[in-house]
Design a protein around this motif. Structure first.
Motif, mmCIF file in Angstrom:
data_model
loop_
_atom_site.group_PDB
_atom_site.id
_atom_site.type_symbol
_atom_site.label_atom_id
_atom_site.label_comp_id
_atom_site.label_asym_id
_atom_site.label_seq_id
_atom_site.Cartn_x
_atom_site.Cartn_y
_atom_site.Cartn_z
ATOM 1 N N TYR A 278 0.841 -1.208 0.000
ATOM 2 C CA TYR A 278 0.000 0.000 0.000
ATOM 3 C C TYR A 278 0.873 1.254 0.000
ATOM 4 N N ALA A 279 1.891 1.262 0.876
ATOM 5 C CA ALA A 279 2.731 2.456 1.023
ATOM 6 C C ALA A 279 3.452 2.797 -0.282
ATOM 7 N N MET A 280 3.905 1.786 -1.005
ATOM 8 C CA MET A 280 4.603 2.048 -2.276
ATOM 9 C C MET A 280 3.673 2.723 -3.284
ATOM 10 N N VAL A 281 2.437 2.241 -3.340
ATOM 11 C CA VAL A 281 1.462 2.826 -4.266
ATOM 12 C C VAL A 281 1.173 4.273 -3.871
ATOM 13 N N LYS A 282 0.957 4.497 -2.555
ATOM 14 C CA LYS A 282 0.616 5.851 -2.104
ATOM 15 C C LYS A 282 1.772 6.828 -2.347
ATOM 16 N N ILE A 295 -3.906 1.793 -10.888
ATOM 17 C CA ILE A 295 -2.935 0.855 -10.298
ATOM 18 C C ILE A 295 -3.593 -0.020 -9.232
ATOM 19 N N VAL A 296 -4.398 0.594 -8.380
ATOM 20 C CA VAL A 296 -5.018 -0.160 -7.283
ATOM 21 C C VAL A 296 -5.973 -1.217 -7.837
ATOM 22 N N HIS A 315 -6.658 -0.412 0.776
ATOM 23 C CA HIS A 315 -7.322 0.328 -0.307
ATOM 24 C C HIS A 315 -8.832 0.085 -0.314
ATOM 25 N N ALA A 316 -9.346 -0.695 0.646
ATOM 26 C CA ALA A 316 -10.733 -1.178 0.556
ATOM 27 C C ALA A 316 -11.743 -0.061 0.264
ATOM 28 N N ALA A 317 -11.723 1.005 1.058
ATOM 29 C CA ALA A 317 -12.757 2.044 0.896
ATOM 30 C C ALA A 317 -12.608 2.763 -0.445
ATOM 31 N N GLY A 326 -18.231 2.959 -11.262
ATOM 32 C CA GLY A 326 -18.267 2.259 -12.546
ATOM 33 C C GLY A 326 -16.926 1.915 -13.120
ATOM 34 N N HIS A 327 -15.852 2.195 -12.403
ATOM 35 C CA HIS A 327 -14.544 1.781 -12.900
ATOM 36 C C HIS A 327 -14.411 0.285 -12.641
ATOM 37 N N SER A 328 -13.764 -0.444 -13.543
ATOM 38 C CA SER A 328 -13.641 -1.878 -13.318
ATOM 39 C C SER A 328 -12.190 -2.225 -13.121
ATOM 40 N N THR A 329 -11.559 -2.760 -14.126
ATOM 41 C CA THR A 329 -10.124 -2.988 -13.997
ATOM 42 C C THR A 329 -9.436 -1.751 -14.548
ATOM 43 N N SER A 330 -8.126 -1.796 -14.619
ATOM 44 C CA SER A 330 -7.379 -0.636 -15.108
ATOM 45 C C SER A 330 -7.727 -0.346 -16.565
#
Ligand code: PBG
Length: 330
Positions: A278-282, A295-296, A315-317, A326-330
């Motif tokens: 999580y920290a790397m993504v943030k 990315i998430v 990243h749950a919330a 309405g976003h699905s995958t990347s």
């Protein structure tokens, strides 16, 4: 079998609608479990430096946050405790009045449909930061088992639906199952952190819980991340001992463990998308080096596609909100 030019796989990639029809892996908020860090008090909400957007919460604000998650369609939370005081054995872990137990009671009273899981481990509670009783400089496996069982029973008494041992002692699932059954908690489920590697990806969590070991490291009980066959043995043993579901942790560097566990065991499999992931993504998103949302969703899709039934993720919330939009995958 026909090939090109009869076959053109691009035909079904032309529109969002047709991509949706043939999508093999679907994300939804009901596959997420949100981790909470709980400490005693009221009105407390401290952001964790290395986990932006994640807070240490007092029970009242944990309830507020859980209500929002529930509204977003997230069915479950997992609680980690930050104790008032640490000692040699981690005795606050099984104190019925401690922060985690108080929060379990409150959540189950106010949000009875929420699945409340608790992390069962002593490292947050011990002064030395190890996951068990230390004797002669080493964590004593068998002396730790009754303390884990006692902690799990205390969580069950507060009303926890699922207890999740993360200590990696041998025999802990059997000890916890026996303890729960003897105390009459036949319906409290065990989610075993079965294949848990000794990993640098837990760094931010240890800051959050102030639980870094004061001497040595955890390689003496957590698994060597290089071993896939051994990971399957860990899972098989936990299932024999009575685990209702098993977990692979961390997730991203261990997708092959998830994949192989899925192929071998017809049981519910969880994956923990841990603090360092999580920290790397943030950190990269804050610099605008990556598109956080895409990315998430891509990461969570990968974990589910590998074979996880559900994912513990900070990243749950956010992910649930993006999926609603309405976003699905990347
Ligand atoms: C142990 C525990 C840890 C995590 C979950 N349970 C820390 C550790 O094993 O050192 C890590 C979770 C994360 O990094 O997000 N109580």
């Amino acid at each position: 079998m026909a090939g090109f030019p009869i076959v053109r796989l691009r035909r079904l990639r032309r529109s969002a609608g047709s991509r949706a029809l043939v999508r093999e892996t679907r994300l939804s908020p009901d596959r997420f479990v949100a981790p909470f860090f709980i400490r005693r008090g009221a009105g407390l909400r401290e952001e964790i430096g290395s986990l932006p957007g994640v807070f240490r919460l007092s029970p009242d604000l944990a309830l507020r946050e859980a209500e929002q998650l529930s509204y977003l369609g997230i069915p479950a939370v997992i609680l980690f405790g930050i104790p008032d005081r640490k000692d040699e054995t981690g005795s606050e872990a099984w104190d019925d009045a401690a922060a985690v137990q108080q929060t379990v009671k409150l959540l189950k009273k106010e949000l009875p449909h929420l699945v409340v899981m608790t992390d069962v481990c002593l490292d947050e509670y011990t002064s030395h930061g190890h996951c068990g009783v230390v004797r002669d400089g080493r964590v004593d496996n068998d002396a730790t088992l009754p303390l884990l069982a006692r902690t799990a029973v205390s969580h069950a008494r507060a009303g926890a639906d699922v207890v999740a041992p993360s200590d990696m002692m041998d025999g802990r699932v059997a000890a916890i199952r026996r303890g729960l059954d003897e105390a009459g908690f036949l319906d409290t489920a065990i989610l075993a952190y079965a294949a848990k590697a000794a990993s640098a990806f837990y760094g931010p969590f240890r800051e959050a819980a102030d639980s870094a070991p004061k001497f040595g490291d955890r390689r003496d009980y957590q698994m060597d991340g290089a071993n896939r066959r051994e990971a399957m043995r860990e899972i098989a043993l936990d299932l024999e001992e009575g685990a209702d579901a098993v977990m692979v942790k961390p997730a991203l560097a261990y997708l092959d463990w998830i994949r192989e566990a899925r192929a071998r065991f017809d049981v519910p499999i969880a994956a923990y998308n841990v603090s360092g992931e999580y920290a790397m993504v943030k950190a990269a998103a804050a610099r605008e080096w990556i598109d956080e949302r895409r990315i998430v969703l891509e990461i969570l899709t990968g974990i589910i596609r590998a074979g996880a039934d559900f994912v513990l993720t900070y990243h749950a919330a956010d992910a649930a909100r993006w999926l609603r939009e309405g976003h699905s995958t990347s």
